[in-house]
Design a protein around this motif. Structure first.
Motif, short mmCIF file in Angstrom:
data_model
loop_
_atom_site.label_atom_id
_atom_site.label_comp_id
_atom_site.label_asym_id
_atom_site.label_seq_id
_atom_site.Cartn_x
_atom_site.Cartn_y
_atom_site.Cartn_z
N MET A 1 -8.33 35.26 21.92
CA MET A 1 -7.87 34.60 23.14
C MET A 1 -9.02 33.83 23.77
O MET A 1 -10.11 34.36 23.93
CB MET A 1 -7.32 35.64 24.13
N SER A 2 -8.78 32.57 24.11
CA SER A 2 -9.80 31.74 24.72
C SER A 2 -9.72 31.85 26.24
O SER A 2 -8.63 31.84 26.82
CB SER A 2 -9.63 30.28 24.30
N LYS A 3 -10.88 31.93 26.88
CA LYS A 3 -10.92 31.99 28.34
C LYS A 3 -11.12 30.58 28.89
O LYS A 3 -11.98 29.83 28.42
CB LYS A 3 -12.05 32.90 28.81
N VAL A 4 -10.31 30.24 29.88
CA VAL A 4 -10.35 28.91 30.50
C VAL A 4 -10.38 29.09 32.01
O VAL A 4 -9.65 29.91 32.56
CB VAL A 4 -9.13 28.06 30.09
N LEU A 5 -11.24 28.33 32.67
CA LEU A 5 -11.32 28.38 34.12
C LEU A 5 -10.36 27.38 34.74
O LEU A 5 -10.31 26.21 34.33
CB LEU A 5 -12.75 28.06 34.57
N LEU A 6 -9.58 27.83 35.71
CA LEU A 6 -8.79 26.93 36.55
C LEU A 6 -9.55 26.78 37.86
O LEU A 6 -9.75 27.76 38.58
CB LEU A 6 -7.39 27.49 36.79
N ALA A 7 -9.99 25.58 38.16
CA ALA A 7 -10.88 25.36 39.30
C ALA A 7 -10.10 25.33 40.60
O ALA A 7 -9.92 24.29 41.24
CB ALA A 7 -11.67 24.07 39.10
N THR A 8 -9.64 26.50 41.01
CA THR A 8 -8.92 26.65 42.27
C THR A 8 -9.04 28.10 42.73
O THR A 8 -9.31 28.99 41.93
CB THR A 8 -7.43 26.29 42.10
N GLY A 26 2.30 29.69 23.67
CA GLY A 26 2.54 31.06 23.24
C GLY A 26 1.69 32.02 24.05
O GLY A 26 0.51 31.74 24.31
N ALA A 27 2.27 33.11 24.47
CA ALA A 27 1.56 34.09 25.29
C ALA A 27 0.37 34.66 24.54
O ALA A 27 0.43 34.89 23.33
CB ALA A 27 2.51 35.21 25.71
N GLY A 28 -0.72 34.85 25.27
CA GLY A 28 -1.88 35.50 24.69
C GLY A 28 -2.90 34.58 24.05
O GLY A 28 -3.93 35.04 23.56
N ARG A 29 -2.65 33.26 24.07
CA ARG A 29 -3.61 32.35 23.43
C ARG A 29 -4.71 31.91 24.39
O ARG A 29 -5.82 31.60 23.97
CB ARG A 29 -2.89 31.12 22.88
N VAL A 30 -4.37 31.85 25.68
CA VAL A 30 -5.34 31.43 26.68
C VAL A 30 -5.32 32.41 27.84
O VAL A 30 -4.25 32.78 28.35
CB VAL A 30 -5.02 30.00 27.21
N LEU A 201 -8.24 24.18 21.12
CA LEU A 201 -8.41 25.63 21.00
C LEU A 201 -9.26 26.07 19.80
O LEU A 201 -10.10 26.96 19.94
CB LEU A 201 -7.04 26.33 20.93
N PRO A 202 -9.09 25.46 18.61
CA PRO A 202 -9.92 25.90 17.48
C PRO A 202 -11.42 25.71 17.71
O PRO A 202 -12.23 26.36 17.04
CB PRO A 202 -9.43 25.01 16.34
#
Length: 206
Positions: A1-8, A26-30, A201-202
């Protein structure tokens, strides 16, 4: 699972984007994290003259400070009779950032003498993805519609209770989260950004 920041720091936006990404990828990818999880993160002034400029400003700063792929959006209400305003000033139209009720009431007061048939408006959103490598992506979405005189509905946030999108008689605040995702400016923009994120993502660390 990749971690991504939402700037809010807006918890509703975090839930909304996670729901959209899960549906698109798809659930669980991010796994999304927000600025509330980043200690000592200063406010980033929204000095841009367009939604796109502001989205990129916030996403660049998030990627620089955290080293995470960062998503940021800037969105607002463009009212035909107000020459496209409040526009980029939507969140602080009343002078206090994020005071949804005051912003909404001020817009309605400014439109008091405008005939109902001239209350056309659009929600507009620009969404940016900036990667730690410096690669940038920017997409946008628009939901045309009209304003009504009295707020309706308990969902959503911002100007949702007075905005009726084309093709419906319900305000955005009366739609279910899933219904709103399908038609809203943010849903349109973030689905487009999800396609970009899927290609990236890759290359992202898990």
């Amino acid at each position: 699972m990749s971690k991504v920041l939402l700037a809010t720091t807006n918890a509703k936006k975090l839930v909304e984007l996670q729901r959209i990404l899960d549906a698109a990828l798809g659930a669980g990818r991010v796994e999304l994290t927000s600025l509330t999880d980043v200690p000592d993160y200063p406010d980033v002034p929204e000095t841009g003259l367009s939604f796109g400029e502001n989205a990129l400003l916030k996403a660049r700063e998030g990627a620089r400070r955290t080293g995470l792929p960062t998503i940021a959006d800037d969105s607002g209400l463009a009212v035909d009779a107000l020459n496209g305003m409040p526009g980029v000033l939507s969140a602080r139209w009343s002078g206090r950032h994020g005071d949804d009720r005051a912003n909404l009431q001020l817009v309605l007061a400014q439109l008091a003498d405008v005939p109902d048939e001239q209350l056309g408006a659009s929600f507009v959103c620009a969404a940016a993805l900036v990667l730690p490598s410096g690669r940038e992506h920017l997409v946008d979405g628009r939901q045309p519609g009209r304003l009504i005189r009295s707020p309706r509905g308990a969902g959503g946030f911002g100007y949702d209770p007075i905005f009726v999108g084309d093709g419906t008689s319900s305000t955005n605040a009366e739609l279910s989260p899933e219904e709103k995702d399908r038609v809203s400016h943010r849903g349109i923009a973030l689905r487009a950004l999800a396609k970009v994120l899927a290609k990236e993502l890759p290359t992202l660390p898990s």
